[in-house]
Design an enzyme around this catalytic site. Structure first.
Site, PDB file in Angstrom:
ATOM      1  N   GLN A 260      -7.472  31.092   9.710  1.00  0.00           N
ATOM      2  CA  GLN A 260      -8.044  31.263   8.385  1.00  0.00           C
ATOM      3  C   GLN A 260      -8.842  32.545   8.278  1.00  0.00           C
ATOM      4  O   GLN A 260      -8.888  33.178   7.221  1.00  0.00           O
ATOM      5  CB  GLN A 260      -8.930  30.065   8.028  1.00  0.00           C
ATOM      6  CG  GLN A 260      -8.159  28.767   7.913  1.00  0.00           C
ATOM      7  CD  GLN A 260      -6.951  28.886   6.998  1.00  0.00           C
ATOM      8  OE1 GLN A 260      -7.086  29.085   5.799  1.00  0.00           O
ATOM      9  NE2 GLN A 260      -5.755  28.766   7.557  1.00  0.00           N
ATOM     10  N   HIS A 263      -7.073  35.591   6.843  1.00  0.00           N
ATOM     11  CA  HIS A 263      -6.706  35.646   5.430  1.00  0.00           C
ATOM     12  C   HIS A 263      -7.491  36.707   4.679  1.00  0.00           C
ATOM     13  O   HIS A 263      -6.944  37.451   3.858  1.00  0.00           O
ATOM     14  CB  HIS A 263      -6.991  34.289   4.764  1.00  0.00           C
ATOM     15  CG  HIS A 263      -5.817  33.375   4.744  1.00  0.00           C
ATOM     16  ND1 HIS A 263      -4.610  33.701   4.178  1.00  0.00           N
ATOM     17  CD2 HIS A 263      -5.665  32.116   5.228  1.00  0.00           C
ATOM     18  CE1 HIS A 263      -3.773  32.695   4.315  1.00  0.00           C
ATOM     19  NE2 HIS A 263      -4.384  31.718   4.941  1.00  0.00           N
ATOM     20  N   GLU A 328     -12.350  23.174   2.763  1.00  0.00           N
ATOM     21  CA  GLU A 328     -10.976  23.204   2.251  1.00  0.00           C
ATOM     22  C   GLU A 328     -10.045  22.538   3.266  1.00  0.00           C
ATOM     23  O   GLU A 328      -9.236  21.682   2.919  1.00  0.00           O
ATOM     24  CB  GLU A 328     -10.566  24.659   2.010  1.00  0.00           C
ATOM     25  CG  GLU A 328      -9.143  24.839   1.544  1.00  0.00           C
ATOM     26  CD  GLU A 328      -8.728  26.301   1.480  1.00  0.00           C
ATOM     27  OE1 GLU A 328      -7.678  26.578   0.890  1.00  0.00           O
ATOM     28  OE2 GLU A 328      -9.444  27.165   2.035  1.00  0.00           O
ATOM     29  N   HIS A 329     -10.141  22.962   4.526  1.00  0.00           N
ATOM     30  CA  HIS A 329      -9.331  22.406   5.613  1.00  0.00           C
ATOM     31  C   HIS A 329     -10.262  21.827   6.671  1.00  0.00           C
ATOM     32  O   HIS A 329     -11.191  22.503   7.115  1.00  0.00           O
ATOM     33  CB  HIS A 329      -8.468  23.478   6.281  1.00  0.00           C
ATOM     34  CG  HIS A 329      -7.650  24.293   5.331  1.00  0.00           C
ATOM     35  ND1 HIS A 329      -7.988  25.593   4.985  1.00  0.00           N
ATOM     36  CD2 HIS A 329      -6.514  24.003   4.661  1.00  0.00           C
ATOM     37  CE1 HIS A 329      -7.078  26.065   4.141  1.00  0.00           C
ATOM     38  NE2 HIS A 329      -6.182  25.117   3.924  1.00  0.00           N
ATOM     39  N   ASP A 362      -0.150  24.612   5.940  1.00  0.00           N
ATOM     40  CA  ASP A 362       0.115  25.804   5.127  1.00  0.00           C
ATOM     41  C   ASP A 362       1.591  25.953   4.788  1.00  0.00           C
ATOM     42  O   ASP A 362       1.934  26.540   3.754  1.00  0.00           O
ATOM     43  CB  ASP A 362      -0.354  27.063   5.866  1.00  0.00           C
ATOM     44  CG  ASP A 362      -1.821  27.353   5.645  1.00  0.00           C
ATOM     45  OD1 ASP A 362      -2.417  26.768   4.719  1.00  0.00           O
ATOM     46  OD2 ASP A 362      -2.382  28.176   6.394  1.00  0.00           O
ATOM     47  N   HIS A 421     -15.164   4.397 -40.537  1.00  0.00           N
ATOM     48  CA  HIS A 421     -14.626   3.658 -39.400  1.00  0.00           C
ATOM     49  C   HIS A 421     -14.671   2.153 -39.688  1.00  0.00           C
ATOM     50  O   HIS A 421     -13.687   1.432 -39.488  1.00  0.00           O
ATOM     51  CB  HIS A 421     -15.459   3.943 -38.137  1.00  0.00           C
ATOM     52  CG  HIS A 421     -15.153   5.245 -37.477  1.00  0.00           C
ATOM     53  ND1 HIS A 421     -15.404   6.454 -38.058  1.00  0.00           N
ATOM     54  CD2 HIS A 421     -14.608   5.508 -36.261  1.00  0.00           C
ATOM     55  CE1 HIS A 421     -15.049   7.424 -37.234  1.00  0.00           C
ATOM     56  NE2 HIS A 421     -14.559   6.876 -36.136  1.00  0.00           N
TER      57      HIS A 421
END
Length: 432
Positions: A260, A263, A328-329, A362, A421
């Site tokens: 990661q 990235h 996230e992971h 992934d 109503h």
């Protein structure tokens, strides 16, 4: 310098607090620029899109018709890829498809004890726009992870936009689109592409929802068009949290953390372990592997600026830290990963055991790799079939069932001061 935080330090909790509250998103003042681009495309359509494409992507197109990537180009791109790579993409697509078919919800239809018919019906969004980054950040796997769930949901029109800086387009991106059944593709990107999808132009019909990652300008544009169209999420830098015991091979865990870190310089990789020496061994292995990685410069900056090793006394102590980080992971490379996972509430995706690296998710596992970042796993989920569906309630009364429930409804309408109503309820009873 990588943070190493151990449970026996007096400031352990303060350092955990600082890690949880740290910001990794880049504060770029792009909103005003994006606002101008959106307004211009909304007003001038194709002409504005062509101008911004020339300005930002250094691509001059003769006319608006040339914006669309034709079937011949798509076929040529697929032919340019190796059979092995196409087979890998098809393998991934089949697994993503099979997983997301399991997510399809069922509606219901029943009559309750008052005789009122009630139900819930799911229908697909009619048109979805898929933003795909171009240039060096061209990821065919992301095409599959966004497009396949949409197709499983039943989206009829899926439109892909992808920038082609200097006219260069990764053939794998077009191949992945072809495999996923996407054939309406435009060679545009940035805020101008988001505007074209949201508002439409003379050439591009508008969509109902936009999904897919992008840079700061794309993210700002998605924020601004939300309400005109739906969006999936505002994606932040990637992140991974690995919980590992000393029975692991240190080099395996180091590789997972770096997967990661490579990235983005703002990505975050964190290790939680219960053995100080093991933490040191992983850090040593990271240094060794950084010497051979092609994206070592990016990975090193990410690791040194945002990485951390947290040493806890027991893994019971790790669960509140996990939930605060809401990664996230989340990899649980421990002896009993399933038991530990049941104590975790906030994570985008959980990878169980020593043989399930995040990279499997992934590419090939099946669930979409589009996941909540920046602690948003506390309140949101990864992309799936439900993101491409709408739920509609169904209600039906006859005279008998209406008579059983409208008295209470009329009382509530009167209490709220909404006379029309109340009258719409009572008039059917009085004039029946």
């Amino acid at each position: 310098m990588v943070d190493k935080i151990t449970f026996d330090e007096p400031d352990f909790q303060d350092r955990i607090d600082a890690l949880v509250n740290s910001r990794r998103d880049v504060d770029v003042d792009v909103d005003e620029v994006v606002r101008g681009i959106l307004e211009d495309v909304r007003a001038r359509g194709d002409a504005a899109v062509l101008e911004y494409t020339e300005k930002f992507d250094r691509l001059t197109l003769p006319n608006a018709t040339a914006v669309r990537i034709g079937g011949d180009e798509i076929n040529a791109a697929r032919a340019a890829c190796s059979n092995e790579t196409i087979a890998a993409l098809e393998h991934a697509a089949s697994r993503i498809d099979a997983y997301h078919k399991k997510q399809m919800p069922a509606g219901f239809d029943y009559t309750d004890h008052d005789g009122v018919r009630l139900g819930s019906r799911w229908t697909a969004i009619s048109a979805v726009g898929l933003y795909v980054p171009g240039g060096t950040a061209a990821y065919p796997s992301s095409v599959l992870m966004n497009a396949v769930p949409a197709r499983v949901a039943g989206v009829e029109r899926l439109v892909m936009v992808v920038p082609t800086p200097d006219g260069v387009l990764n053939p794998l991106v077009l191949s992945a689109a072809s495999i996923a059944g996407v054939d309406e593709i435009y060679r545009i990107g940035g805020a101008q592409a988001i505007a074209a999808l949201a508002y439409g132009t003379e050439t591009i019909s508008p969509v109902d929802k936009i999904v897919g990652p992008g840079n700061a300008y794309v993210a700002a544009a998605k924020r601004r068009v939300f309400g005109v169209v739906g969006i999936d999420m505002i994606a932040g830098p990637s992140e991974i949290l690995v919980v590992a015991d000393a029975k692991n091979v240190p080099s395996w865990i180091a590789a997972d953390l770096l997967s990661q870190a490579e990235h983005d310089t703002d990505a975050q990789s964190i290790l939680i372990c219960d053995d100080d020496a093991f933490g040191d061994a992983v850090m040593t292995s990271i240094e060794e592997q950084l010497s051979i990685l092609p994206r070592a410069k990016i990975a090193r900056q990410s690791w040194e600026r945002h990485g951390a090793v947290i040493v806890v006394e027991t893994f019971e102590d790790a669960t509140p830290i996990i939930d605060r980080l809401a990664p996230e992971h989340l990899e649980l490379a421990v002896s009993e990963p399933d038991a530990l996972s049941k104590k975790v509430y906030n994570a985008g995706a959980i990878f169980l055991g020593r043989y399930t690296p995040e990279a499997i998710g992934d590419y090939i596992a099946g669930p979409s790799h589009v996941l909540p970042t920046s602690r948003s796993a506390k309140f949101s989920s990864g992309l799936g079939v439900l993101d491409f569906l709408k739920r509609t309630s169904i209600i039906e009364c006859d005279a008998a069932s209406a008579a059983k429930i409208t008295d209470s409804a009329e009382i509530l309408a009167d209490e709220e001061g909404l006379g029309a109503h109340a009258r719409s309820l009572s008039i059917r009873r009085s004039e029946a």
